[in-house]
Design a protein around this motif. Structure first.
Motif, PDB file in Angstrom:
ATOM      1  N   GLU A  77      -0.327   0.794   2.029  1.00 11.88           N
ATOM      2  CA  GLU A  77       0.289  -0.325   2.356  1.00 11.88           C
ATOM      3  C   GLU A  77       1.858  -0.179   2.815  1.00 11.88           C
ATOM      4  OE1 GLU A  77       2.468  -4.137  -0.497  1.00 11.88           O
ATOM      5  OE2 GLU A  77       0.988  -2.386  -1.216  1.00 11.88           O
ATOM      6  N   LYS A  78       2.139  -1.063   3.971  1.00  8.46           N
ATOM      7  CA  LYS A  78       3.412  -0.897   4.960  1.00  8.46           C
ATOM      8  C   LYS A  78       3.471   0.747   5.323  1.00  8.46           C
ATOM      9  CE  LYS A  78       5.674  -4.121   1.670  1.00  8.46           C
ATOM     10  NZ  LYS A  78       6.864  -4.451   0.663  1.00  8.46           N
ATOM     11  N   ASP A  79       2.465   1.175   5.853  1.00 11.50           N
ATOM     12  CA  ASP A  79       2.532   2.630   6.640  1.00 11.50           C
ATOM     13  C   ASP A  79       2.572   3.893   5.515  1.00 11.50           C
ATOM     14  OD1 ASP A  79       2.581   0.750   8.702  1.00 11.50           O
ATOM     15  OD2 ASP A  79       4.869   1.440   9.173  1.00 11.50           O
ATOM     16  N   SER A  80       2.608   3.368   4.276  1.00 11.66           N
ATOM     17  CA  SER A  80       2.620   4.377   3.188  1.00 11.66           C
ATOM     18  C   SER A  80       1.654   4.282   2.254  1.00 11.66           C
ATOM     19  CB  SER A  80       4.064   4.180   2.641  1.00 11.66           C
ATOM     20  OG  SER A  80       4.971   4.422   3.133  1.00 11.66           O
ATOM     21  N   ILE A  81       1.363   5.400   1.538  1.00 15.33           N
ATOM     22  CA  ILE A  81       0.319   5.427   0.495  1.00 15.33           C
ATOM     23  C   ILE A  81       0.930   5.516  -0.807  1.00 15.33           C
ATOM     24  CG2 ILE A  81      -0.030   8.064   0.540  1.00 15.33           C
ATOM     25  CD1 ILE A  81      -3.210   7.381   0.811  1.00 15.33           C
TER      26      ILE A  81
END
Length: 627
Positions: free
Chosen positions: A228-232
């Motif tokens: 989510e939002k380029d992160s994990i």
């Protein structure tokens, strides 16, 4: 024990960032699910881990000697090979031996003779030499469960669902240490999904999978990774645990954002009336202002998509199905089925693959005609039909143009909306609207196709496997829409969670065209089916009871002298045979025997197993008499 470690992985396509600087690991025995919205890189990450694609930066470290098997969402099978070659294709010598063994058995079945007998004997020798029998048991279970019988059928003759089964069978039979599965439940019927759940749960293998099946996530996985939002974000628990902790994290993030906005307002006021004389303390406060500003101006891009289109009003007469029958050669898809649809009801359809569910939907939708009977459709019915095949555009158009071909303005419950606004409302950003259809992910294509059906404002909605390739967030939104949908709904889905939440009753396809109308959701039907199977077993046991009682009566007398001698002799014979079997295995594995000797030993080994089984069974029968 760490099996796989992904460190600082990043991937983008053009200006679109899928994920940036993410890291995680998979331990031995861990069963991990990967969750994210469509188009955010789940399949790309899986392909990177499988070594098929490369990351822009970062690295993936895999334990030495680790055997990894990858099931692609759309398996790239060679249409020119057979099912046998596809399933047993491997560099593993044991798998190659198993392939030759299966080929020789199939040859002997269809072309018996000395040549096929020779091939069977030769392939058995290979199986003995490389330890292929451990794979053979697994292969028998999987091939039987997947109903894969014609191993010589060309891949080009199979449907998409059948190809997925072949690829899944190949993945499981290889006995890998780490399984990477991308949407393994797509195209599987309920019984196969339940079997796969049990199979993956009881196996000691490690697992990373992408699936939208929420019951599957709950029953199999012990860890959730969310992109989510380029992160994990990792969650140590099943899907239910993930939902709980995600809600807590989002609440905490919202509170943190609100605090940042309050602080920003305070600091902005201080900056505006800041004194000209700048102390060391004030300079530090000024330098931290930009950081506070950036955090306060963060936007929560998590959009609550709402399928808020209108639905035309239904009249008194909806659809009446009157004694319809449909056959395809010897196959009976629907046999003498009658039903009158009522306003607002939601019906699920369940049954094995290929039993006739899609045929019934096509008859009701009017795309095919029944052989017997008739369908009467009310004048006010506006039908929306979402098929398994999905959207098949005649040419590769831009997303916005595909929507405009259906409607420039979309009628909503209140007012209208332009095609571009409508797409934006459903999480298709402006750059995605201008993209060509071919560049969309599988889930984005499915979501677009679903929206095109809803634009028509249907009051009778037919959905054939709408959940395939949709992300969980979109599924939740779709559920909410369908719960409030005022029209009639007929849905075929292998998503048990969806059917439980939506359906008042289910059409159960029992085979040979018979359709049972069961009142209750899927779980209630499943519980009824299990109870019915137990009842049938009990009836059979009661029917067999007199015969068993007679047998027990016969065997209750004292053993004869002859039986005593036979019992003692069998103990000695079994011991001798077991010793010979042990010596035969040692000779087969020695590597010193020639081809002819190996063939003789292999045949003798099979004979010994059969003899030991027969004599052991007789020994046990006599043992019961001795007691």
């Amino acid at each position: 024990m760490n099996y796989l470690q992904a460190e600082h992985i990043s991937k983008s396509y053009g200006e679109k960032i899928l994920f940036d600087d993410i890291s995680f690991g998979i331990e031995k025995g861990q069963k991990v699910a990967l969750i994210a919205r469509n188009g955010t890189g789940k399949s790309s990450l899986m392909r990177i881990l499988a070594g098929i694609d490369a990351a822009d930066s970062g690295r993936v470290t895999i334990r030495n000697g680790l055997r990894i098997a990858f099931l692609d969402q759309n398996p790239p099978l060679d249409n020119n090979i057979t099912v046998l070659d596809a399933i047993f294709a491997s560099d593993n010598v044991a798998m190659q031996a198993l392939r030759d063994y299966e080929f020789s058995l199939d040859l002997m079945k269809h072309h018996p003779g000395s040549e096929s007998d020779r091939l069977v004997s030769s392939s058995m020798l290979k199986m003995d030499a490389v330890g292929g029998w451990t794979y053979e048991t697994r292969a028998r279970e999987i091939l039987g469960q997947f109903a894969i019988h014609d191993l010589n059928q060309p891949i080009r003759e199979l449907s998409g669902g059948q190809k997925k089964k072949i690829a899944l069978a190949h993945t499981l039979i290889g006995e890998p240490d780490l399984l990477l599965l991308d949407e393994p439940t797509n195209h599987l019927d309920f019984e196969m999904i339940e079997w796969l759940e049990e199979y993956l749960s009881r196996e000691s293998l490690s697992l990373l999978l992408v699936t939208h099946d929420r019951y599957f996530l709950d029953n199999v996985c012990d860890t959730i990774l969310e992109i989510e939002k380029d992160s994990i974000f990792p969650y140590r628990g099943n899907y239910s645990y993930y939902l709980e902790k995600k809600a807590e994290r989002e609440f905490s993030d919202e509170q943190s954002l609100e605090k940042a906005r309050n602080l920003y307002r305070t600091e902005l006021e201080w900056i505006r009336r800041m004194p000209k004389a700048r102390t060391t303390k004030s300079k530090a406060r000024i330098s931290s202002f930009d950081e506070v500003k950036d955090k306060a101006n963060q936007r929560n891009d998590e959009k609550n998509i709402q399928f808020g289109v209108n639905a035309n009003k239904l009249g008194g007469k909806i659809i009446e199905v009157d004694n319809i029958t449909k056959r395809f050669g010897d196959f009976i898809a629907v046999d003498d089925f009658t039903y009158i649809f009522k306003r607002g009801e939601k019906i699920g359809a369940v049954g094995l693959n290929g039993v006739g569910k899609s045929t019934l939907l096509n008859i009701i939708a009017g795309t095919i005609r029944p052989d017997l009977g008739k369908i009467t459709v009310g004048q006010t019915v506006v039908m929306g039909y979402y098929t398994q095949e999905g959207l098949q555009p005649r040419e590769d158009k831009r997303v916005i143009d595909i929507v405009k071909d259906v409607a420039e303005e979309i009628q909503l419950k209140k007012g209208t909306m332009s095609a571009s606004q409508f797409l934006q409302h459903f999480n298709f950003s402006y750059p995605v609207q201008q993209a060509y259809y071919s560049s969309l992910s599988g889930g984005e294509k499915r979501r677009l196709y679903l929206l095109l059906q809803l634009i028509k404002n249907p009051n009778f909605l037919i959905l054939d496997e709408p959940t395939n390739d949709l992300d969980i967030q979109t599924l939740q939104v779709l559920e909410d829409f369908l719960l409030e949908y005022p029209g009639c709904l007929l849905i075929v889905s292998h998503d048990r969670f969806l059917l439980d939440k939506l359906c008042d009753h289910v059409f159960v396809f029992e085979g040979k065209g018979k359709i049972k109308d069961f009142y209750g959701n899927y779980t209630k039907y499943y519980q009824w089916r299990i109870g019915e199977e137990k009842r049938q077993r009990l009836i059979k046991e009661l029917a067999d009871k007199p015969a068993k009682a007679e047998k027990e009566k016969k065997t209750s007398s004292k053993p004869s002298y002859k039986q005593l001698k036979e019992f003692e002799a069998l103990e000695k014979e079994i011991s001798i045979l077991e010793e010979e079997k042990k010596n035969t295995i040692e000779r087969l594995n020695s590597g010193d025997a020639g081809v002819e000797e190996l063939q003789v030993l292999s045949i003798r080994y099979s004979e010994l197993e059969l003899l030991i089984d027969e004599k052991t069974l007789r020994w046990m029968e006599l043992g019961e008499i001795m007691e």
